[in-house]
Design an enzyme around this catalytic site. Structure first.
Site, PDB file in Angstrom:
ATOM      1  N   LYS A  52       5.184 -12.701   3.146  1.00 34.46           N
ATOM      2  CA  LYS A  52       3.865 -13.006   2.583  1.00 34.46           C
ATOM      3  C   LYS A  52       4.015 -13.687   1.224  1.00 34.46           C
ATOM      4  CE  LYS A  52       1.495  -9.053   4.710  1.00 34.46           C
ATOM      5  NZ  LYS A  52       0.862  -7.743   4.426  1.00 34.46           N
ATOM      6  N   ALA A  68       2.367  -7.423  -0.692  1.00 36.67           N
ATOM      7  CA  ALA A  68       2.724  -6.069  -0.266  1.00 36.67           C
ATOM      8  C   ALA A  68       2.484  -5.911   1.227  1.00 36.67           C
ATOM      9  CB  ALA A  68       1.900  -5.043  -1.039  1.00 36.67           C
ATOM     10  N   ASP A  69       3.140  -4.920   1.789  1.00 39.47           N
ATOM     11  CA  ASP A  69       2.902  -4.560   3.177  1.00 39.47           C
ATOM     12  C   ASP A  69       3.080  -3.055   3.313  1.00 39.47           C
ATOM     13  OD1 ASP A  69       2.365  -5.727   5.932  1.00 39.47           O
ATOM     14  OD2 ASP A  69       4.048  -4.376   6.326  1.00 39.47           O
ATOM     15  N   THR A  70       2.218  -2.456   4.110  1.00 41.91           N
ATOM     16  CA  THR A  70       2.272  -1.013   4.322  1.00 41.91           C
ATOM     17  C   THR A  70       2.419  -0.726   5.806  1.00 41.91           C
ATOM     18  OG1 THR A  70       0.933  -0.635   2.358  1.00 41.91           O
ATOM     19  CG2 THR A  70       1.034   1.158   3.957  1.00 41.91           C
ATOM     20  N   ALA A 105       5.992  -1.711   0.867  1.00 42.50           N
ATOM     21  CA  ALA A 105       6.923  -2.636   0.220  1.00 42.50           C
ATOM     22  C   ALA A 105       6.139  -3.616  -0.645  1.00 42.50           C
ATOM     23  CB  ALA A 105       7.721  -3.398   1.278  1.00 42.50           C
TER      24      ALA A 105
END
Length: 190
Positions: A52, A68-70, A105
């Site tokens: 991203k 970010a990524d969850t 992250a």
């Protein structure tokens, strides 16, 4: 120093405001977020945050890019962002009465193209959900588009028996890690 948030999530924008950060722009990355075959939850979260950030950095080369990524995971299984009620019901039934991990992250790319990464892992334990509790939560609609079918910052918070880790990370942006990345890149946090 211009800051761009590479996310369409209003929750991430709200979380940034909690630490006094208002991005100069919000530009969703619009990448394929479907896990690759064999992707482990941590690897997937880290890869998505990095991809991203890189996608938006390609368009905004002179800015700091924050992405970010969850990922909500039960063992090696990555739970989807639930798109329909049946998916949400299956995810919540799986989470009922058990622990799961939430990996958040964060990637920050500076104007020189240097990428920094951080990861927050939290353990969330749901109470055993009765049919009535499950039906009531489904009726809220909060599960729509949420990883694992729940939003901890909403009605689901009352269903969480224990949380070890970062509440903001479970919401979608671990603030401790994010603040550390911004400081390391020289962003003025006041």
């Amino acid at each position: 120093m211009r800051l761009v948030l590479a996310s369409a999530s209003p929750r991430r924008l709200d979380l940034l405001k909690r630490i006094g950060v208002v991005p100069d722009a919000v530009i969703p990355a619009e990448i394929d977020e479907i896990p690759k075959k064999g992707d482990l939850p941590v690897h997937h979260a880290v890869r998505m945050a990095a991809e991203k950030a890189a996608a938006v950095h390609a368009r905004e080369v002179d800015a700091l890019i924050l992405a970010a990524d969850t990922v909500v995971a039960v063992g090696r299984r990555i739970l989807p962002k639930t798109a329909h009620e049946g998916e949400a019901r299956r995810a919540l039934t799986l989470l009922s009465g058990r622990r799961h991990r939430v990996h958040s992250a964060v990637t920050l790319i500076d104007a020189k193209g240097v990428a920094r990464h951080r990861l927050s892992t939290s353990i969330v334990t749901f109470k055993r959900l009765s049919d009535a509790e499950l039906d009531a939560y489904i009726a809220t609609g909060e599960w729509q588009g949420k990883a694992g079918g729940y939003a901890i910052q909403g009605h689901a918070e009352a269903l969480v028996r224990a949380l070890a880790g970062s509440h903001s990370g479970v919401v979608g942006l671990p603030l401790y890690e994010t603040r550390a990345l911004l400081r390391a890149a020289g962003y003025n946090l006041g």
